[in-house]
Design a protein around this motif. Structure first.
Motif, mmCIF file in Angstrom:
data_model
loop_
_atom_site.group_PDB
_atom_site.id
_atom_site.type_symbol
_atom_site.label_atom_id
_atom_site.label_comp_id
_atom_site.label_asym_id
_atom_site.label_seq_id
_atom_site.Cartn_x
_atom_site.Cartn_y
_atom_site.Cartn_z
ATOM 1 N N ASP A 118 0.829 -1.209 0.000
ATOM 2 C CA ASP A 118 0.000 0.000 0.000
ATOM 3 C C ASP A 118 0.864 1.259 0.000
ATOM 4 N N ASP A 119 1.880 1.272 0.839
ATOM 5 C CA ASP A 119 2.734 2.450 0.992
ATOM 6 C C ASP A 119 3.481 2.783 -0.304
ATOM 7 N N PHE A 120 3.988 1.762 -0.969
ATOM 8 C CA PHE A 120 4.803 1.985 -2.171
ATOM 9 C C PHE A 120 4.027 1.780 -3.469
ATOM 10 N N ASP A 121 2.755 1.381 -3.373
ATOM 11 C CA ASP A 121 1.919 1.115 -4.545
ATOM 12 C C ASP A 121 2.588 0.098 -5.476
ATOM 13 N N ILE A 122 2.963 -1.046 -4.898
ATOM 14 C CA ILE A 122 3.607 -2.134 -5.633
ATOM 15 C C ILE A 122 2.917 -3.445 -5.282
ATOM 16 N N LEU A 123 3.260 -4.495 -6.024
ATOM 17 C CA LEU A 123 2.774 -5.838 -5.725
ATOM 18 C C LEU A 123 3.981 -6.743 -5.541
ATOM 19 N N ILE A 124 4.101 -7.334 -4.357
ATOM 20 C CA ILE A 124 5.184 -8.270 -4.070
ATOM 21 C C ILE A 124 4.602 -9.672 -4.187
ATOM 22 N N THR A 125 5.078 -10.415 -5.176
ATOM 23 C CA THR A 125 4.544 -11.758 -5.420
ATOM 24 C C THR A 125 4.971 -12.715 -4.309
ATOM 25 N N MET A 126 4.267 -13.830 -4.213
ATOM 26 C CA MET A 126 4.622 -14.855 -3.216
ATOM 27 C C MET A 126 6.034 -15.370 -3.457
ATOM 28 N N ASN A 127 6.429 -15.513 -4.731
ATOM 29 C CA ASN A 127 7.785 -15.969 -5.053
ATOM 30 C C ASN A 127 8.832 -14.982 -4.547
ATOM 31 N N MET A 128 8.557 -13.688 -4.726
ATOM 32 C CA MET A 128 9.488 -12.662 -4.231
ATOM 33 C C MET A 128 9.560 -12.711 -2.711
ATOM 34 N N GLN A 129 8.388 -12.855 -2.065
ATOM 35 C CA GLN A 129 8.358 -12.895 -0.604
ATOM 36 C C GLN A 129 9.224 -14.027 -0.073
ATOM 37 N N ALA A 130 9.184 -15.160 -0.754
ATOM 38 C CA ALA A 130 9.942 -16.326 -0.310
ATOM 39 C C ALA A 130 11.446 -16.076 -0.361
ATOM 40 N N GLU A 131 11.884 -15.179 -1.251
ATOM 41 C CA GLU A 131 13.315 -14.898 -1.409
ATOM 42 C C GLU A 131 13.807 -13.772 -0.501
ATOM 43 N N ILE A 132 12.892 -12.988 0.051
ATOM 44 C CA ILE A 132 13.272 -11.825 0.862
ATOM 45 C C ILE A 132 13.384 -12.232 2.330
ATOM 46 N N GLU A 133 14.605 -12.191 2.840
ATOM 47 C CA GLU A 133 14.838 -12.584 4.234
ATOM 48 C C GLU A 133 15.325 -11.433 5.103
ATOM 49 N N THR A 134 15.890 -10.388 4.472
ATOM 50 C CA THR A 134 16.446 -9.278 5.243
ATOM 51 C C THR A 134 15.820 -7.951 4.811
ATOM 52 N N VAL A 135 16.014 -6.945 5.646
ATOM 53 C CA VAL A 135 15.515 -5.608 5.341
ATOM 54 C C VAL A 135 16.172 -5.101 4.047
ATOM 55 N N GLY A 136 17.465 -5.328 3.896
ATOM 56 C CA GLY A 136 18.181 -4.891 2.693
ATOM 57 C C GLY A 136 17.626 -5.528 1.432
ATOM 58 N N GLN A 137 17.293 -6.822 1.501
ATOM 59 C CA GLN A 137 16.713 -7.500 0.340
ATOM 60 C C GLN A 137 15.346 -6.910 -0.006
ATOM 61 N N LEU A 138 14.581 -6.550 1.006
ATOM 62 C CA LEU A 138 13.286 -5.926 0.769
ATOM 63 C C LEU A 138 13.462 -4.564 0.088
ATOM 64 N N VAL A 139 14.399 -3.775 0.573
ATOM 65 C CA VAL A 139 14.665 -2.467 -0.018
ATOM 66 C C VAL A 139 15.070 -2.644 -1.489
ATOM 67 N N ASP A 140 15.953 -3.611 -1.769
ATOM 68 C CA ASP A 140 16.368 -3.888 -3.156
ATOM 69 C C ASP A 140 15.165 -4.254 -4.015
ATOM 70 N N ALA A 141 14.267 -5.085 -3.485
ATOM 71 C CA ALA A 141 13.086 -5.501 -4.233
ATOM 72 C C ALA A 141 12.177 -4.319 -4.533
ATOM 73 N N ILE A 142 12.016 -3.424 -3.566
ATOM 74 C CA ILE A 142 11.173 -2.246 -3.774
ATOM 75 C C ILE A 142 11.799 -1.334 -4.830
ATOM 76 N N VAL A 143 13.112 -1.121 -4.748
ATOM 77 C CA VAL A 143 13.813 -0.305 -5.740
ATOM 78 C C VAL A 143 13.570 -0.877 -7.136
ATOM 79 N N LYS A 144 13.696 -2.191 -7.270
ATOM 80 C CA LYS A 144 13.502 -2.859 -8.555
ATOM 81 C C LYS A 144 12.056 -2.712 -9.042
ATOM 82 N N LEU A 145 11.095 -2.907 -8.149
ATOM 83 C CA LEU A 145 9.690 -2.813 -8.533
ATOM 84 C C LEU A 145 9.275 -1.384 -8.879
ATOM 85 N N LYS A 146 9.877 -0.418 -8.211
ATOM 86 C CA LYS A 146 9.547 0.987 -8.473
ATOM 87 C C LYS A 146 10.216 1.460 -9.751
ATOM 88 N N GLY A 147 11.336 0.765 -10.127
ATOM 89 C CA GLY A 147 12.184 1.062 -11.278
ATOM 90 C C GLY A 147 11.556 1.861 -12.317
#
Length: 80
Positions: free
Chosen positions: A51-80
């Motif tokens: 909601d905050d970033f207006d993005i969709l994080i898929t279940m596959n992406m969620q499974a790969e995200i274990e740290t705060v840094g990985q989440l930030v990287d994923a958001i950067v990529k999705l906002k790209g």
């Protein structure tokens, strides 16, 4: 402040209500280990992030995200 730093700050704000133990956050902070989140907490948190970033994080992406840094990287990529 870079976009990545801004996103990290926003993520930290979203984590705050779920951070019951007051864990100090950094790039390597893990959701399951350090923050001790269960699957329900993760689902609530992901919804807040989406909601905050207006993005969709898929279940596959969620499974790969274990740290705060990985989440930030994923958001950067999705906002790209």
């Amino acid at each position: 402040m870079t976009d990545r730093q801004t996103i990290f700050a926003q993520v930290a704000e979203q984590i705050a209500p779920f951070n019951k133990k007051g864990v100090a956050l950094n790039e390597g902070t893990t959701f399951a280990g350090d923050l001790e989140w269960d699957s329900l907490t993760v689902m609530d948190f992901v919804a807040a992030i989406e909601d905050d970033f207006d993005i969709l994080i898929t279940m596959n992406m969620q499974a790969e995200i274990e740290t705060v840094g990985q989440l930030v990287d994923a958001i950067v990529k999705l906002k790209g």
